[in-house]
Design an enzyme around this catalytic site. Structure first.
Site, PDB file in Angstrom:
ATOM      1  N   GLU A 499       0.829  -1.227   0.000  1.00 39.60           N
ATOM      2  CA  GLU A 499       0.000   0.000   0.000  1.00 39.60           C
ATOM      3  C   GLU A 499       0.854   1.264   0.000  1.00 39.60           C
ATOM      4  OE1 GLU A 499      -3.322   0.051   2.700  1.00 39.60           O
ATOM      5  OE2 GLU A 499      -3.917  -1.979   2.178  1.00 39.60           O
TER       6      GLU A 499
HETATM    7  C1  LIG Z   1       3.415  -9.405   0.562  1.00 39.44           C
HETATM    8  C2  LIG Z   1       2.947  -8.461  -0.475  1.00 39.44           C
HETATM    9  C3  LIG Z   1       1.593  -8.357  -0.744  1.00 39.44           C
HETATM   10  C4  LIG Z   1       1.144  -7.536  -1.773  1.00 39.44           C
HETATM   11  N1  LIG Z   1      -0.188  -7.523  -2.120  1.00 39.44           N
HETATM   12  C5  LIG Z   1      -0.566  -6.872  -3.246  1.00 39.44           C
HETATM   13  C6  LIG Z   1      -1.906  -7.005  -3.751  1.00 39.44           C
HETATM   14  O1  LIG Z   1      -2.747  -7.675  -3.164  1.00 39.44           O
HETATM   15  N2  LIG Z   1      -2.213  -6.364  -4.892  1.00 39.44           N
HETATM   16  C7  LIG Z   1      -1.309  -5.601  -5.578  1.00 39.44           C
HETATM   17  O2  LIG Z   1      -1.645  -5.065  -6.616  1.00 39.44           O
HETATM   18  N3  LIG Z   1      -0.039  -5.442  -5.113  1.00 39.44           N
HETATM   19  C8  LIG Z   1       0.349  -6.068  -3.986  1.00 39.44           C
HETATM   20  N4  LIG Z   1       1.636  -5.936  -3.522  1.00 39.44           N
HETATM   21  C9  LIG Z   1       2.556  -5.083  -4.245  1.00 39.44           C
HETATM   22  C10 LIG Z   1       3.004  -3.857  -3.469  1.00 39.44           C
HETATM   23  O3  LIG Z   1       2.019  -2.877  -3.464  1.00 39.44           O
HETATM   24  C11 LIG Z   1       4.305  -3.432  -4.145  1.00 39.44           C
HETATM   25  O4  LIG Z   1       5.284  -4.354  -3.703  1.00 39.44           O
HETATM   26  C12 LIG Z   1       4.707  -2.041  -3.852  1.00 39.44           C
HETATM   27  O5  LIG Z   1       3.884  -1.174  -4.567  1.00 39.44           O
HETATM   28  C13 LIG Z   1       6.165  -1.786  -4.207  1.00 39.44           C
HETATM   29  O6  LIG Z   1       6.490  -2.250  -5.471  1.00 39.44           O
HETATM   30  P1  LIG Z   1       7.832  -3.116  -5.698  1.00 39.44           P
HETATM   31  O7  LIG Z   1       7.852  -4.177  -4.674  1.00 39.44           O
HETATM   32  O8  LIG Z   1       7.885  -3.482  -7.103  1.00 39.44           O
HETATM   33  O9  LIG Z   1       9.010  -2.114  -5.325  1.00 39.44           O
HETATM   34  P2  LIG Z   1       9.646  -0.902  -6.223  1.00 39.44           P
HETATM   35  O10 LIG Z   1       8.543  -0.140  -6.809  1.00 39.44           O
HETATM   36  O11 LIG Z   1      10.623  -1.567  -7.134  1.00 39.44           O
HETATM   37  O12 LIG Z   1      10.332  -0.080  -5.133  1.00 39.44           O
HETATM   38  C14 LIG Z   1      11.606  -0.419  -4.576  1.00 39.44           C
HETATM   39  C15 LIG Z   1      12.024   0.670  -3.607  1.00 39.44           C
HETATM   40  O13 LIG Z   1      12.138   1.921  -4.297  1.00 39.44           O
HETATM   41  C16 LIG Z   1      11.429   2.924  -3.592  1.00 39.44           C
HETATM   42  N5  LIG Z   1      10.930   3.905  -4.550  1.00 39.44           N
HETATM   43  C17 LIG Z   1      10.273   3.696  -5.712  1.00 39.44           C
HETATM   44  N6  LIG Z   1       9.998   4.871  -6.293  1.00 39.44           N
HETATM   45  C18 LIG Z   1      10.486   5.854  -5.483  1.00 39.44           C
HETATM   46  C19 LIG Z   1      10.514   7.263  -5.518  1.00 39.44           C
HETATM   47  N7  LIG Z   1       9.982   7.971  -6.487  1.00 39.44           N
HETATM   48  N8  LIG Z   1      11.098   7.920  -4.498  1.00 39.44           N
HETATM   49  C20 LIG Z   1      11.660   7.246  -3.474  1.00 39.44           C
HETATM   50  N9  LIG Z   1      11.663   5.909  -3.396  1.00 39.44           N
HETATM   51  C21 LIG Z   1      11.083   5.226  -4.373  1.00 39.44           C
HETATM   52  C22 LIG Z   1      10.300   2.181  -2.875  1.00 39.44           C
HETATM   53  O14 LIG Z   1       9.886   2.913  -1.739  1.00 39.44           O
HETATM   54  C23 LIG Z   1      11.005   0.895  -2.488  1.00 39.44           C
HETATM   55  O15 LIG Z   1      11.708   1.112  -1.297  1.00 39.44           O
HETATM   56  C24 LIG Z   1       2.081  -6.749  -2.485  1.00 39.44           C
HETATM   57  C25 LIG Z   1       3.435  -6.820  -2.175  1.00 39.44           C
HETATM   58  C26 LIG Z   1       3.873  -7.662  -1.187  1.00 39.44           C
HETATM   59  C27 LIG Z   1       5.329  -7.739  -0.911  1.00 39.44           C
END
Ligand SMILES: Cc1cc2nc3c(=O)[nH]c(=O)nc-3n(C[C@H](O)[C@H](O)[C@H](O)COP(=O)(O)OP(=O)(O)OC[C@H]3O[C@@H](n4cnc5c(N)ncnc54)[C@H](O)[C@@H]3O)c2cc1C
Length: 805
Positions: A499
């Site tokens: 989220e």
């Molecule tokens: C256990 C789990 C359950 C989930 N459940 C769902 C679900 O039900 N439905 C769904 O759609 N998604 C779900 N997600 C997805 C979740 O919302 C995403 O993991 C999240 O949006 C982050 O995306 P990413 O993991 O690809 O990280 P990335 O987007 O690759 O981010 C990596 C890091 O970069 C940082 N970052 C990225 N952009 C910026 C910026 N502009 N400035 C500063 N920092 C930045 C982030 O804060 C993070 O620390 C789930 C994820 C997990 C792990």
């Protein structure tokens, strides 16, 4: 010179409270006239008259001002305004503002907070918590779930569905429970204090998921069909937004749908969408029967209208639709909730599977952002507070039970400091959770606050659980059914990431959205800068100079409150809390002033200055948390024994706010401006310190003994007294150790007087009885305490085959 100084003071006084332009001008003219009458006409009077004329020129709207100042400024700012994508705009516009806007204004109107009714539960909600939620918690065996099954047992799944845990937010007319947001929060909090897997399972269908979207945007037909099935668990939903190339930047998803006609279920020429997608990390995905899918919709043949690139759209798709692959599982850090990827290859769906039907195509992002603006305020904050209260209660008790160097480890100063932090932070977290849920129940949808509490509560929970792990030592590390904290620790990154991953939430969203939505002028100014209306400059002119008046007001407020410690400010609260209200008011003015300076100097580039924006987020968040603490204390009728918690929490938050403002004063551009701003914000230096040693001792003590205060701090979590349960054994041992404490004191006193040999008091009981120091009955208390302590501190060991097999 003293007249010039008096003139400046007059300007500061006049701008301290919003005054009419005419009254302000009249006061300046009066001053200038008196000065000229009493003194001969000299350089200083010239300066004063020039200032008066300048004031009239600037603040009385005139065509000349518009021509010479506002017009060029308008054109310059219009050019400098950074471009904003549709998804950015929709994210910014989601939800509303509430107390956050008051804090941002620099002059918070406390009535807004005071008017919020205290959170409370209906009889039915209370009965659900003491009935089905208590029963569910008793059914959960976290070790069995996370280590052996890696899933909830079938009877737990059935119970969750039967008791309508998936329908907490669904109205009764559709068979749901229709509970308040506060009740929703209490339910998730209690379950999370027992088992994170079960809490996530219950949380997802009730937070950002199909039910919430259907309630807000679904057609009547969709609601009638799906909501009863979702409430009863006949349909298990998941929501699929994230994919390999779309994480934090979910709007960049490549998943797409093409509007077309096809044969569907025997009917020809059905208008629909052909979809291709790849999603991952989707909670409940592997067991879902219906997928809420977000994708980009295109209409190359213009079957829906004359737009080809329609935009992000959300549809509800049965998981068994041909072309869908679903069922694989991810393995999220030993938590056992269902989570996995899914794929769609040339999946055809009729157009009326779009949530809200054809009218809502292209509105998906707006729908998601609006629902997220509220959903984010409940589930993860509740989960975080559940984990924090759990850690305070159990690890606090462990610190009383566990002895080293012959005394309870909780009595060491080092451990006291950590215990105080755990208790104080948990009080803050619970206050923020409760007040925010109450605000939502009162009709607010504050999106900036939802980002603040998602970020702050998950982040502070991480610290609390880490602290708990440090105190638990080896007993927190060696996993097994006796270890109650290890799995909580392992699950922390889940709430940090979902989220809105925390780094992004802190450095981009809180201040980025706050600066536009909560600022009294920026949103309207941006709107006018983008406007094509003929009288946009005229409107902008008025707004701009009101904005300048607002900045001047914050200059004088900040200086005045800084010089006087806000002592003359009328605020709510009692003798214990009033000083904190005053400090919030003071920092709010300083924050607003710095925010305006940063916006003026950095403009659109502030978007990329995430370290600066992160510090603004810290300052605003701590102001919000501190005001939530004050309101919570008041709503609980100001219990006297909560005072250490109140003081610790307020002093901690205000200190963090002060440090964030000071850090900003070293980072913002232009040294001379920084000096001036430092003088305005901290005219007599820094005034907030972290909690002192006496307060730390008092706060830590709350976790080390039975008290109504400890019960209030940890209220709402699952507590049991079962000997076969890890936390049950802690409760039993805590009670037994406290009952034996007076006996232990007698033995220690005798040891000091050299009447008994040194060493573990429980080993001296026999000698103590024979010397009449304690009675035989008291020996019994010591024995029971020792047995309970041994049971509570023991850790698991396994046959090597059990671990490698
Ligand atoms: C256990 C789990 C359950 C989930 N459940 C769902 C679900 O039900 N439905 C769904 O759609 N998604 C779900 N997600 C997805 C979740 O919302 C995403 O993991 C999240 O949006 C982050 O995306 P990413 O993991 O690809 O990280 P990335 O987007 O690759 O981010 C990596 C890091 O970069 C940082 N970052 C990225 N952009 C910026 C910026 N502009 N400035 C500063 N920092 C930045 C982030 O804060 C993070 O620390 C789930 C994820 C997990 C792990």
């Amino acid at each position: 010179m003293s007249w010039l100084f008096a003139f400046l003071i007059l300007i500061l006084i006049l701008s301290y409270k919003p005054t009419s332009v005419v009254f302000f001008g009249f006061s300046l003219i009066s001053f200038a006239s008196i000065f000229t009458l009493l003194n001969e006409y000299n350089g200083i009077s010239q300066l004063i008259w020039v200032a008066v004329l300048l004031y009239f020129f600037l603040f009385l709207p005139t065509p000349i001002r518009r021509l010479l100042i506002t017009g060029p400024a308008y054109r310059l700012m219009k050019k400098a305004l950074p471009p904003m994508s549709q998804t950015e705009r929709e994210a910014l516009e989601a939800g509303n503002t509430w107390w956050d806007a008051e804090l941002f204004s620099g002059r918070p109107n406390w009535q807004v907070l005071e008017d919020l009714p205290a959170a409370n539960l209906s009889d039915q909600e209370q009965a659900f918590l003491t009935g089905p939620v208590e029963t569910l918690c008793a059914m959960l065996d976290d070790w069995d779930i996370t280590h052996k099954r890696r899933d909830l047992p079938p009877k737990v799944w059935n119970y969750i569905k039967k008791q309508r845990f998936c329908g907490i937010i669904i109205p009764k007319q559709y068979g749901g429970l229709e509970f308040s947001e506060y009740a929703h929060s209490q339910i998730v909090m209690k379950i999370s204090s027992r088992c994170a897997t079960a809490a996530v399972t219950v949380m997802v269908p009730n937070s950002l998921g199909p039910a919430k979207l259907l309630l807000a945007y679904g057609t009547e037909q969709q609601k009638d069909y799906y909501l009863p099935k979702l409430a009863s668990g006949k349909e298990m939903p998941c929501f699929a937004l994230t994919g390999p190339d779309a994480g934090s930047d979910a709007g960049a998803m490549p998943d797409n749908g093409i509007v077309c006609k096809a044969t569907f279920q025997g009917k020809d020429d059905v208008l629909g969408i052909r979809l291709n997608w790849e999603k991952r990390y989707i909670t409940l995905g592997p067991v879902a029967t219906v997928i809420g899918l977000a994708f980009k919709l295109y209409d190359p043949e213009q079957l829906l209208g004359n737009t080809e690139d329609i935009g992000i759209t959300v549809a509800l798709i049965p998981a068994d639709t041909p072309g869908i692959s679903i069922g694989q599982r991810h393995f999220p850090l030993d938590a056992a909730f269902q989570n996995g990827p899914n794929w769609g290859k040339d999946v055809f769906i009729p157009i009326d599977w779009v949530i809200g039907g054809v009218d809502q195509v292209g509105n998906g992002w707006k729908m998601l952002m609006q629902c997220l603006a509220t959903g984010r305020s409940i589930s993860l904050p509740a989960l975080s507070v559940g984990a924090s209260k759990f850690t305070c209660r159990n690890t606090g008790a462990y610190a009383r039970i566990r002895k080293q160097f012959n005394i309870a480890i909780g009595e060491f100063e080092g451990i006291e400091e950590v215990l105080a932090r755990m208790a104080g932070e948990t009080y803050i977290l619970d206050a923020a959770r409760t007040i925010t849920a109450a605000a939502l129940d009162n009709g607010e949808k504050p999106s900036v606050i939802s980002a603040i509490i998602k970020y702050e509560l998950t982040e502070r929970m991480r610290r609390i659980v880490n602290d708990g792990m440090d105190i638990q030592g080896g007993s927190g590390i060696c996993l097994g059914p006796r270890n109650y904290l290890g799995r909580v620790y392992q699950a922390i990154p889940v709430s940090i990431t979902v989220e809105g991953a925390n780094i992004l939430t802190r450095t981009m969203m809180i201040f980025g959205q706050g600066a536009v939505r909560c600022h009294p002028f920026i949103e309207q100014e941006m709107h006018l800068l983008q406007s094509q209306e003929p009288d946009a400059i005229k409107q902008f002119d008025r707004l701009l100079f009101s904005h300048i008046g607002h900045i001047l007001g914050n200059v004088s407020t900040s200086l005045w409150l800084g010089l006087t410690g806000a002592s003359f400010l009328s605020v709510p609260g009692d003798n214990n809390s009033r000083r904190y209200y005053r400090k919030i008011a003071r920092f709010s003015a300083g924050f607003a002033l710095l925010a305006d300076y940063a916006l003026l100097i950095l403009g659109g580039s502030l978007k990329r200055k995430e370290r600066i924006s992160g510090l603004f987020a810290d300052a605003l968040s701590n102001l919000y948390l501190c005001s939530a603490v004050l309101k919570h204390y008041q709503d609980q009728n100001c219990p006297e024994d909560d005072l250490p918690l109140l003081h610790w929490a307020c002093q901690h938050n205000l200190y963090l706010c002060q440090q964030a403002l000071l850090a900003l004063l070293t980072k913002l551009p232009f040294r001379p401006a920084r000096w001036l701003l430092t003088l305005l914000l901290f005219p007599i230096g820094r005034t907030c310190s972290p909690p002192d040693d006496r307060l730390i001792h008092q706060t830590a003590a709350i976790l080390l003994d039975h008290s109504p205060c400890r019960d209030r701090l940890t209220s709402g979590i699952y507590i049991n007294n079962r000997e076969d349960d890890a936390t049950g054994r802690i409760e039993i041992a805590f009670d037994a150790v406290l009952k034996a404490a007076p006996v232990e004191v007698k033995i220690r006193r005798a040891q000091k007087q050299k009447l008994l040999a040194k060493g573990n008091p429980s080993h001296c009981c026999e000698a103590a009885v024979s010397q009449g120091i304690i009675t035989a009955k008291e020996t019994e208390l010591m024995t029971q305490a020792e047995l309970a302590r041994t049971a509570a501190i023991s850790v698991d060991h396994f046959d090597p085959k059990e671990l490698t097999g």
